[in-house]
Design a protein around this motif. Structure first.
Motif, short mmCIF file in Angstrom:
data_model
loop_
_atom_site.label_atom_id
_atom_site.label_comp_id
_atom_site.label_asym_id
_atom_site.label_seq_id
_atom_site.Cartn_x
_atom_site.Cartn_y
_atom_site.Cartn_z
N SER A 43 0.86 -1.18 0.00
CA SER A 43 0.00 0.00 0.00
C SER A 43 0.90 1.24 0.00
O SER A 43 2.12 1.14 0.20
N TYR A 99 2.14 9.63 -2.75
CA TYR A 99 0.93 9.55 -3.56
C TYR A 99 1.12 10.24 -4.92
O TYR A 99 0.68 9.73 -5.95
N LEU A 140 3.33 7.97 -7.03
CA LEU A 140 2.59 6.78 -7.44
C LEU A 140 1.63 7.11 -8.58
O LEU A 140 1.53 6.36 -9.55
N GLU A 200 1.88 5.49 -12.30
CA GLU A 200 0.74 4.80 -12.90
C GLU A 200 0.37 5.45 -14.23
O GLU A 200 0.12 4.76 -15.22
N ARG A 237 1.03 -0.69 -11.73
CA ARG A 237 -0.41 -0.94 -11.75
C ARG A 237 -0.97 -0.76 -10.36
O ARG A 237 -0.32 -1.07 -9.37
N ARG A 238 -2.18 -0.28 -10.29
CA ARG A 238 -2.90 -0.13 -9.03
C ARG A 238 -3.82 -1.34 -8.89
O ARG A 238 -4.50 -1.72 -9.85
N GLU A 297 -6.03 0.52 -1.68
CA GLU A 297 -5.19 0.55 -2.87
C GLU A 297 -3.84 -0.07 -2.58
O GLU A 297 -3.20 0.24 -1.58
N PHE A 350 -0.14 -1.46 -4.85
CA PHE A 350 0.57 -1.14 -6.08
C PHE A 350 1.46 -2.29 -6.51
O PHE A 350 2.00 -3.02 -5.69
#
Length: 128
Positions: A22, A43, A46, A50, A56-57, A65, A67
């Motif tokens: 996470s 965040y 990330l 993405e 990928r989430r 969430e 990753f």
């Protein structure tokens, strides 16, 4: 987007594990390298990774969430009990894509499948 050493380190951290961490887990790991890094920076990076297609989430049933640093085609299995996420190496199902295309009169470009259930370890623990 300009080069960022922190983003590169975050990507390396993600590609160095198969645990599907996470943002909070990644934040903890990144603080060992960058003690002053903020969760907002995690965040933001990330989101950029993405957007670039570098990660990928994976969203679990409880809307958490996670990753994945491995972007090749694969599916996921999420344990409803312990929340673990496992990779499943399956080829894309051309028939499923064709069926969805027909139902929606749309062009399917890729599949991202997630399966949910009870993992082997949790099932084993329940049996006792």
């Amino acid at each position: 987007m300009r080069y960022s050493k922190q983003r590169e380190t975050l990507l390396d951290l993600l590609r160095g594990t198969q645990s599907h961490p996470s943002a909070d887990m990644l934040y903890t790991g990144m603080r060992e390298i960058y003690p002053n890094i903020s969760l907002a920076t995690i965040y933001r990076n990330l989101a950029q990774l993405e957007k670039n297609g570098d990660i990928r989430r994976v969203i679990t049933d409880d809307a958490k969430e996670h990753f994945d640093g491995f972007v090749h085609h694969h599916c996921h299995f999420v344990c409803d009990k312990c929340g673990s996420i496992s990779d499943i190496e399956l080829d894309e199902d051309a028939e499923l894509s064709k069926k969805v295309s027909g139902l929606l009169d749309a062009e399917v470009k890729r599949q991202e499948l997630t399966f949910y259930g009870i993992c082997k370890q949790c099932a084993k623990n329940n049996a006792h």
